[in-house]
Write a protein that holds these residues in place. Structure first.
Motif, short mmCIF file in Angstrom:
data_model
loop_
_atom_site.label_atom_id
_atom_site.label_comp_id
_atom_site.label_asym_id
_atom_site.label_seq_id
_atom_site.Cartn_x
_atom_site.Cartn_y
_atom_site.Cartn_z
N TYR A 181 77.54 48.99 -54.63
CA TYR A 181 76.16 48.86 -55.08
C TYR A 181 75.24 49.67 -54.18
O TYR A 181 75.25 49.52 -52.96
CB TYR A 181 75.73 47.39 -55.09
N ASP A 182 74.42 50.53 -54.81
CA ASP A 182 73.47 51.37 -54.08
C ASP A 182 72.06 50.99 -54.53
O ASP A 182 71.71 51.15 -55.70
CB ASP A 182 73.75 52.84 -54.38
N LYS A 183 71.25 50.51 -53.62
CA LYS A 183 69.88 50.12 -53.95
C LYS A 183 69.02 51.33 -54.30
O LYS A 183 67.99 51.19 -54.93
CB LYS A 183 69.26 49.32 -52.81
N GLY A 184 69.42 52.49 -53.86
CA GLY A 184 68.74 53.71 -54.29
C GLY A 184 67.59 54.21 -53.45
O GLY A 184 67.13 55.33 -53.63
N ARG A 185 67.10 53.41 -52.54
CA ARG A 185 66.00 53.81 -51.66
C ARG A 185 66.18 53.13 -50.31
O ARG A 185 66.79 52.07 -50.22
CB ARG A 185 64.64 53.42 -52.23
N GLN A 225 61.93 49.85 -50.19
CA GLN A 225 62.19 48.57 -50.86
C GLN A 225 61.13 47.54 -50.44
O GLN A 225 60.59 46.82 -51.29
CB GLN A 225 63.58 48.05 -50.50
N TRP A 249 63.77 47.28 -59.18
CA TRP A 249 63.70 48.60 -58.53
C TRP A 249 63.06 49.61 -59.49
O TRP A 249 63.70 50.06 -60.43
CB TRP A 249 65.07 49.11 -58.13
N TRP A 280 62.53 52.74 -59.26
CA TRP A 280 63.22 54.04 -59.29
C TRP A 280 64.44 54.01 -60.19
O TRP A 280 65.04 55.05 -60.43
CB TRP A 280 63.57 54.49 -57.87
N LYS A 281 64.81 52.84 -60.70
CA LYS A 281 65.93 52.74 -61.65
C LYS A 281 65.42 52.36 -63.04
O LYS A 281 66.14 51.76 -63.83
CB LYS A 281 66.95 51.72 -61.16
N GLU A 329 71.02 48.37 -61.69
CA GLU A 329 71.48 49.64 -62.28
C GLU A 329 70.37 50.12 -63.21
O GLU A 329 69.44 49.39 -63.51
CB GLU A 329 72.80 49.43 -63.03
N PRO A 330 70.47 51.35 -63.73
CA PRO A 330 69.39 51.88 -64.56
C PRO A 330 69.12 51.05 -65.82
O PRO A 330 70.03 50.57 -66.47
CB PRO A 330 69.90 53.27 -64.94
#
Length: 188
Positions: free
Chosen positions: A15-19, A24, A70, A72-73, A92-93
């Motif tokens: 799992y990647d939080k993306g930022r 966050q 999130w 950004w997703k 996830e997106p």
């Protein structure tokens, strides 16, 4: 046989939080101190999401109380309505196409867990609402589901698998019993 759980061993592998943590934390503060508040003008919400990396189209209406895990997703098309207190848990997106409606208290949830995993590891998947679809009040769309073009997830229904274009998923059943889901073709 029931799975033996050891939640202490949970790793969140994959799992990647993306930022980074600072971004966050900044989103958490903005979301809870401004974004969800009734006094925050509707016209401020799309720019706030864009500032945190969301792709938001034109003429998008986001009412108060909406929570986005999130930004950004999140990818939202044009002419979308997101009703009061809707919740987008987008580990996830999440993609919401043009002319979609996500009604009051609806839940779009990309997260889940592997029920047979002793450490309850993630089993996440994206959610996609095709153009013209509608997720009605208190409806739920679970991870990995695509709601087809013009399809409807009726009030209180739970979409746990893809809905074909133009179908309607309802939460039916008899009064006083647990609701059961059924599908029928629109116009059939």
């Amino acid at each position: 046989m029931a799975a033996t759980r050891s939640l202490r061993g949970f790793t969140g592998a994959g799992y990647d939080k993306g930022r980074p943590l600072l971004v966050q934390a900044a989103w958490f503060a903005v979301q809870h101190l401004v974004f969800v508040k009734w006094w925050c003008p509707d016209r401020w919400r799309p720019p706030l999401l864009r500032a945190f990396g969301a792709r938001i189209g034109q003429r998008v209406l986001i009412r108060h109380g909406v929570r986005v895990h999130w930004p950004w997703k999140l990818d939202v098309g044009d002419d979308v309505w997101i009703g009061e207190s809707a919740w987008i848990i987008n580990l996830e997106p999440v993609t919401i196409g043009n002319d979609c409606c996500v009604s009051q208290n609806a839940l779009l949830c990309t997260g889940s867990h592997l029920r047979r995993s002793p450490t309850f590891e993630y089993d996440n998947g994206p959610v996609r609402l095709e153009p013209g679809s509608w997720v009605a009040a208190r409806a739920v769309v679970l991870r990995g589901v695509t709601v087809g073009r013009g399809a409807v997830v009726g009030a209180g229904a739970v979409a746990h698998r893809d809905l074909a274009p133009g179908t309607v998923l309802t939460a039916g059943g008899m009064q006083g019993t647990a609701a059961s889901a059924s599908m029928k073709e629109v116009g059939a």
